[in-house]
Design an enzyme around this catalytic site. Structure first.
Site, mmCIF file in Angstrom:
data_model
loop_
_atom_site.group_PDB
_atom_site.id
_atom_site.type_symbol
_atom_site.label_atom_id
_atom_site.label_comp_id
_atom_site.label_asym_id
_atom_site.label_seq_id
_atom_site.Cartn_x
_atom_site.Cartn_y
_atom_site.Cartn_z
ATOM 1 N N THR A 323 70.153 107.221 55.259
ATOM 2 C CA THR A 323 69.735 107.081 56.588
ATOM 3 C C THR A 323 70.375 106.452 57.747
ATOM 4 O O THR A 323 70.716 105.073 56.904
ATOM 5 C CB THR A 323 68.150 107.144 56.518
ATOM 6 O OG1 THR A 323 67.461 107.241 58.395
ATOM 7 C CG2 THR A 323 68.007 106.398 55.960
ATOM 8 N N HIS A 375 60.886 106.329 41.192
ATOM 9 C CA HIS A 375 60.307 105.754 39.867
ATOM 10 C C HIS A 375 60.524 106.163 37.972
ATOM 11 O O HIS A 375 60.114 106.020 37.416
ATOM 12 C CB HIS A 375 59.224 104.559 39.653
ATOM 13 C CG HIS A 375 59.849 103.199 39.073
ATOM 14 N ND1 HIS A 375 60.442 102.554 37.990
ATOM 15 C CD2 HIS A 375 59.444 102.045 39.394
ATOM 16 C CE1 HIS A 375 60.823 101.712 37.599
ATOM 17 N NE2 HIS A 375 59.740 100.848 38.213
#
Length: 404
Positions: A323, A375
């Site tokens: 993006t 994560h």
């Protein structure tokens, strides 16, 4: 012969659609392949074309209704001619709001579906609304701002009785309640789902883009002449991302239940901003495509998105996304991962800044970049080294040719 106009077959991932607007009314003549209505799903706007020449005999569904695959929307009489309007004495001129209520103002066909719906519901004249969008297009924000003006608000709601005492919003303090489009509601749902499901973390770095800018400046003319498309920054970032993904497969993976799915292909989503919201069309097999192929696809996606013609197939899949908030002036951000992907690269504005190179202070075109990642399956070391790899290949583009 009467022909039923039905909702096209929707993909398995789409349960229903909303009939946004009719472009033709009962009794009007239509031509084959002419768009009769717009259907809005969670992802795209679909057109309902006329299968043959004829006249719309009956509309069975009103605008704003949810519909499903195969549902009958209207009945078309094939080959019939439109009924002539009955002759009658000329009526007295109608007040402007009443005239507007009879038919939507001219020029609506150039509006995005969500904007067109607001204009028609408020019975506004698009020619009177100042446009701030690209290519002079009217955005939803333009309509809201126009409605904030007391004169426009009064014209949009002529039948409402004036309240006793001071008018609400006389000093410009007014509220406009606008329903979310299906796409906006879906975007909100997915963003919340991503933050609530993934353990998202963001790491940052900065890139000296002098080498890339030098390459563009040197070859942009011959590149455009040969390939018919401009050489932009995005193709460099897509190629750099692919190289980094090859080195760190976990960043190209996704979570399914208790399994990690490693994708051995590189389908890169490129975020495109539209009046209806953010869309992420996918460049498939980006590792196998040239810079020219990538630039052409991005350009095609941008045009299709602005015109509301992007398809579900264009938006489906993707193993990693990019993006670019820099197009709006953003210097730094923490992008949200586009689930079920596990990471997203955020680009930002390029600004000249003083940096130290070989012990000397020099001015270079610098860009902050960010990678947000899940994560649960990507360790901090992998995420940092992934971003460093992108930095390294962009600061020395020759590495892209040698895959080092």
């Amino acid at each position: 012969m009467a022909i039923e106009i039905k909702v096209p077959q929707l993909p398995e991932s789409v349960a229903d659609a909303t009939l946004v607007t009719w472009h033709k009314q009962a009794g009007q003549a239509v031509s084959r392949d002419e768009n009769l209505a717009d259907l809005e799903t969670d992802k795209v706007v679909l057109e309902v074309p006329a299968p043959v020449n004829g006249v719309l005999k009956e509309l069975k569904i009103v605008a704003g209704t949810s519909v499903t695959s195969g549902q009958v929307l209207a009945v078309l009489e094939e080959g019939a001619a439109a009924a002539p309007a009955p002759k009658a004495a000329a009526p007295a001129p109608a007040p402007a709001p009443a005239a507007a209520a009879k038919a939507p103002p001219a020029g609506n066909e150039k509006l995005a579906p969500s904007v067109r719906r607001m204009v028609e519901e408020k019975q506004l004249d698009p020619a009177k609304i100042p446009a701030s969008g690209r290519d002079g297009r009217i955005t939803k924000g333009d309509v809201v701002e126009f409605l904030d003006k007391p004169a426009a608000a009064a014209a949009a709601a002529p039948n409402k009785a004036a309240p006793a005492g001071p008018a609400v919003g006389a000093a410009g303090r007014q509220d406009q309640r606008v329903p979310m489009t299906r796409l906006r509601a879906r975007i909100a749902e997915r963003l919340l789902e991503a933050q609530q499901t993934q353990a998202q973390l963001t790491t940052f770095n900065e890139i000296d883009l002098k080498a890339v800018m030098d390459v563009r400046a040197k070859y942009k003319g011959v590149f455009e002449k040969k390939h018919g498309v401009k050489l932009g920054f995005m193709s460099f970032f897509v190629k750099a991302a692919v190289e980094a993904l090859k080195k760190f497969p976990a960043v190209n993976a996704s979570v399914e239940g208790n399994d990690i799915v490693y994708h051995e292909y590189y389908d890169i989503g490129v975020a495109v901003s539209t009046d209806r919201g953010l869309m992420v069309p996918v460049i498939r097999d980006a590792d196998l495509k040239s810079y020219a192929d990538i630039e052409k696809e991005i350009g095609q996606f941008a045009v299709k998105a602005r015109e509301g013609k992007i398809t579900l197939e264009d938006l489906t899949g993707g193993t990693f996304s990019i993006t670019n908030g820099g197009t709006f002036g953003s210097m730094m951000s923490t992008p949200i991962v586009n689930m079920p992907q596990s990471a997203i690269l955020g680009m930002h504005a390029t600004k000249e800044r003083p940096v130290v190179i070989n012990g000397e202070v020099v001015v270079r075109p610098m860009m902050y970049v960010a990678v947000s990642y899940d994560h649960r399956i990507i360790d901090g070391r992998e995420a940092v080294q992934f971003l460093v790899t992108i930095k390294d290949v962009l600061e020395d583009p020759a590495r892209l040719l040698l895959s080092v």
